[in-house]
Design a protein around this motif. Structure first.
Motif, short mmCIF file in Angstrom:
data_model
loop_
_atom_site.label_atom_id
_atom_site.label_comp_id
_atom_site.label_asym_id
_atom_site.label_seq_id
_atom_site.Cartn_x
_atom_site.Cartn_y
_atom_site.Cartn_z
N VAL A 57 4.52 -15.47 -11.65
CA VAL A 57 4.20 -16.17 -13.09
C VAL A 57 3.08 -15.35 -13.90
O VAL A 57 3.01 -15.43 -15.02
CB VAL A 57 3.34 -17.57 -12.29
CG1 VAL A 57 2.10 -17.24 -11.65
CG2 VAL A 57 3.08 -18.49 -13.38
N ILE A 58 2.49 -14.34 -13.26
CA ILE A 58 1.57 -13.57 -14.07
C ILE A 58 2.70 -12.62 -15.00
O ILE A 58 2.40 -12.38 -16.22
CB ILE A 58 0.74 -12.57 -13.42
CG1 ILE A 58 -0.02 -13.35 -12.27
CG2 ILE A 58 -0.16 -11.75 -14.26
CD1 ILE A 58 -1.30 -14.12 -12.74
N ASP A 59 3.48 -12.07 -14.50
CA ASP A 59 4.57 -11.29 -14.98
C ASP A 59 5.03 -11.97 -16.15
O ASP A 59 4.98 -11.67 -17.42
CB ASP A 59 5.68 -10.80 -14.24
CG ASP A 59 5.54 -9.81 -13.37
OD1 ASP A 59 4.58 -8.78 -13.96
OD2 ASP A 59 6.07 -9.49 -12.43
N LEU A 60 5.28 -13.33 -16.04
CA LEU A 60 6.05 -14.33 -17.01
C LEU A 60 4.77 -14.51 -17.86
O LEU A 60 5.23 -14.60 -19.24
CB LEU A 60 6.36 -15.66 -16.37
CG LEU A 60 7.23 -16.65 -17.00
CD1 LEU A 60 8.45 -16.20 -17.33
CD2 LEU A 60 7.02 -17.95 -16.38
N ALA A 61 3.72 -14.83 -17.50
CA ALA A 61 2.65 -15.08 -18.53
C ALA A 61 2.55 -13.75 -19.70
O ALA A 61 2.24 -14.20 -20.77
CB ALA A 61 1.06 -15.30 -17.95
N LYS A 62 2.57 -12.55 -19.03
CA LYS A 62 2.16 -11.51 -19.94
C LYS A 62 3.32 -11.40 -20.91
O LYS A 62 3.27 -10.87 -21.72
CB LYS A 62 2.28 -9.92 -18.87
CG LYS A 62 1.17 -10.23 -18.12
CD LYS A 62 0.85 -8.81 -17.16
CE LYS A 62 -0.24 -8.61 -16.46
NZ LYS A 62 -0.21 -7.76 -15.43
N ALA A 63 4.62 -11.76 -20.43
CA ALA A 63 5.78 -11.72 -21.61
C ALA A 63 5.37 -12.59 -22.66
O ALA A 63 5.81 -12.36 -23.76
CB ALA A 63 7.02 -12.44 -20.96
N HIS A 64 4.68 -13.51 -22.48
CA HIS A 64 4.23 -14.57 -23.71
C HIS A 64 3.32 -13.92 -24.36
O HIS A 64 3.14 -13.85 -25.99
CB HIS A 64 3.75 -15.78 -23.25
CG HIS A 64 4.58 -16.73 -22.45
ND1 HIS A 64 4.97 -16.52 -21.11
CD2 HIS A 64 5.22 -18.11 -22.94
CE1 HIS A 64 5.80 -17.40 -20.82
NE2 HIS A 64 5.81 -18.38 -21.76
N VAL A 65 2.26 -12.90 -24.01
CA VAL A 65 1.55 -12.33 -24.77
C VAL A 65 2.13 -11.17 -25.76
O VAL A 65 1.71 -10.91 -26.93
CB VAL A 65 0.63 -11.43 -23.98
CG1 VAL A 65 -0.54 -10.58 -24.96
CG2 VAL A 65 -0.47 -12.59 -23.26
N VAL A 66 3.30 -10.56 -25.00
CA VAL A 66 3.94 -9.63 -25.87
C VAL A 66 4.82 -10.27 -26.96
O VAL A 66 4.70 -9.90 -28.12
CB VAL A 66 4.93 -8.83 -24.68
CG1 VAL A 66 5.98 -7.85 -25.44
CG2 VAL A 66 3.99 -8.02 -23.63
N ALA A 67 5.35 -11.54 -26.62
CA ALA A 67 6.13 -12.14 -27.52
C ALA A 67 5.25 -12.46 -28.84
O ALA A 67 5.74 -12.22 -29.94
CB ALA A 67 6.90 -13.30 -26.88
#
Ligand code: UD1
Length: 341
Positions: free
Chosen positions: A238-248
Motif C-alpha cells: 500500500v505504501i508503494d501504491l501511495a507513492k505512485a499517487h504522489v508521482v502522478a
C-alpha cells in the motif's frame, strides 16, 4: 505550496497516500464521510508526520457541502478521488446505492472542479476493468471486459465519464490508476486497513484468523488452472501504491503528461496464489493460520497480474517492497489493533 484534495483520505489507500503527499511537501485537505473509516485515522497520520491534516467530514455526493470545501480551500490544484463504496457482494445487493455513491460523487467533483478551475484529477480505478484478461501479464491496452458486479461497473463507467469530460474540456487532465491488490500497512503500524465487519478481502481475513478473531480462512477454490489450483493475484504494498499517487500528481502539476487522460497499471508484475500468500505469511510471522479449502467464490477471476512497464518507464515508479515485508507490516498492524482493544 500546492494543495491536493484527497477524497476518501481517511480510508485505507487514502490515508497512506495522505502521509506520502505530506512527506513529499504537498498540502492536503481530506474529505471523507467516514462511512467506511474512522476519524481516529487522523491521529495515526498526525503521529507519523507530526502534523494533523485538515479534514472535512463531507459526503462527496453533497454538492453544497463539497462547494464549501472548494470555497474554503481556494488553493486546491489537484484532486485524488478515492472515496467510493468497494464491497463487491454488497454492490450486487444494493446496485443503486453503488451507482449513486460512486458515480454521483465523481460527477459532483468534476462539476465543482470545472467551476473552481481545478484541472487535475487522479482516479482510483481497478484491475477489475480487465476481467479475466486473455493475455498475462495484463497491460493498459488490454480490452475492458464486461463488469461482473455493479461495483466493477462503477469503475468502468467512471473511467468513461472522465474520458468524456476531458474530451469536452481540453484543460482537464486525468490519471486513471488501475490498482491490482493492495495489501500491507504503514511500517509504523499507526495506520492500516480497517475492514468493516467480516473482511471480504484476503489479507485482512488472514491477519484476523492469525489473531484468533476468525476460526479459519476459507480458501475459495483449489481447482483453478494455476500451478497449485488457487487463484493468482498481483499483491502490491500500500505504501508503494501511495507513492505512485504522489508521482502522478507531480507529473500533472509539472504538465508532463503526454496525453490528456493517462492510464497506468499499479502492480508488481508478479502473480502469487492464495496458498503462496498464506504460506509466506505463516513463514514470516511464525503464526499459524488454520484454513480450509472450500468451493469457488462466485465472480472470482482465476488469475491476473500486471504488466507494470508503463508505470515503471513513463511514471518512473516501481513497486519496491518485498511481499515478506508487506505481509509482516499487515501482521504488525493487526497486532496493534488487538492491543488497542
Ligand atoms: C476484489 C474484487 C475487486 C475489487 C477488490 C477491492 C472480486 C471478484 N473482485 O478483488 O473487484 O477491486 O476486491 O477490494 O470480488 N480469497 C480467499 N478467501 C477469502 C478472501 C479471498 O480465498 O476469505 C481469495 C479470492 O478468491 C481471491 C484472492 O483471495 O483469489 C483475493 O481476493 P480479494 O482480496 O477479495 O481480492 P479480489 O477478488 O482480487
Amino acid at each position: 505550496m500546492a494543495r491536493v484534495l484527497v477524497t476518501g483520505g481517511t480510508g485505507y489507500i487514502g490515508s497512506h497516500t495522505v502521509v506520502e503527499l505530506i512527506s513529499a511537501g504537498y498540502d492536503v485537505v481530506i474529505v471523507d464521510n467516514l462511512s467506511n473509516s474512522d476519524a481516529e485515522v487522523l491521529n495515526g497520520i498526525e503521529q507519523i508526520i507530526g502534523k494533523r491534516p485538515p479534514f472535512e467530514k463531507v459526503d462527496c455526493n453533497d454538492y453544497a457541502g463539497m462547494e464549501q470545501v472548494f470555497n474554503k480551500y481556494d488553493d486546491i490544484c489537484a484532486v485524488i478521488h478515492f472515496a467510493a463504496s468497494k464491497a463487491v457482494g454488497e454492490s450486487v445487493e444494493k446496485p443503486l446505492m453503488y451507482y449513486r455513491n460512486n458515480i454521483g460523487s465523481l460527477i459532483t467533483l468534476l462539476e465543482l472542479m470545472k467551476e473552481h478551475g481545478v484541472v487535475n484529477i487522479v482516479f482510483s480505478s481497478s484491475c477489475t476493468v480487465y476481467g479475466q484478461p486473455d493475455i498475462l501479464p495484463v497491460d493498459e491496452n488490454a480490452p475492458i471486459k464486461p463488469a461482473l458486479s455493479p461495483y466493477g461497473n462503477t469503475k468502468q463507467i467512471n473511467e468513461e465519464i472522465i474520458r468524456d469530460t476531458a474530451h469536452s474540456d481540453a484543460s482537464l487532465h486525468a490519471t486513471l490508476l488501475r490498482y491490482f491488490n493492495p495489501i500491507g500497512a504503514h511500517p509504523s503500524a499507526l495506520i492500516g486497513e480497517l475492514p468493516n465487519g467480516v473482511p471480504q478481502n484476503l489479507l485482512p481475513f488472514v491477519t484476523q484468523t492469525a489473531a484468533g478473531i476468525r476460526k479459519e480462512l476459507k480458501v475459495f477454490g483449489d481447482d483453478y488452472d494455476t500451478p497449485d489450483g488457487s487463484c493468482i493475484r498481483d499483491y502490491i504494498n500500500v505504501i508503494d501504491l501511495a507513492k505512485a499517487h504522489v508521482v502522478a500528481v507531480r507529473r500533472m502539476l509539472e504538465k508532463k503528461s503526454l496525453e490528456q487522460v493517462e492510464v497506468f497499471n499499479l502492480g508488481t508484475g508478479r502473480g502469487l496464489s492464495v496458498l503462496e500468500i498464506l504460506r509466506t505469511f505463516i513463514k514470516v510471522t511464525g503464526v499459524n493460520v488454520p484454513y480450509q479449502i472450500v468451493g469457488r467464490r462466485e465472480g472470482d477471476i482465476e488469475k491476473v497480474w500486471a504488466n507494470p512497464d508503463k508505470a515503471n518507464n513513463v511514471l518512473g515508479w516501481k513497486a519496491q517492497e518485498t511481499v515478506e515485508d508487506t505481509l509482516l507490516s499487515a501482521w504488525r498492524w493487526q497486532q496493534r489493533l488487538m492491543n488497542k482493544v
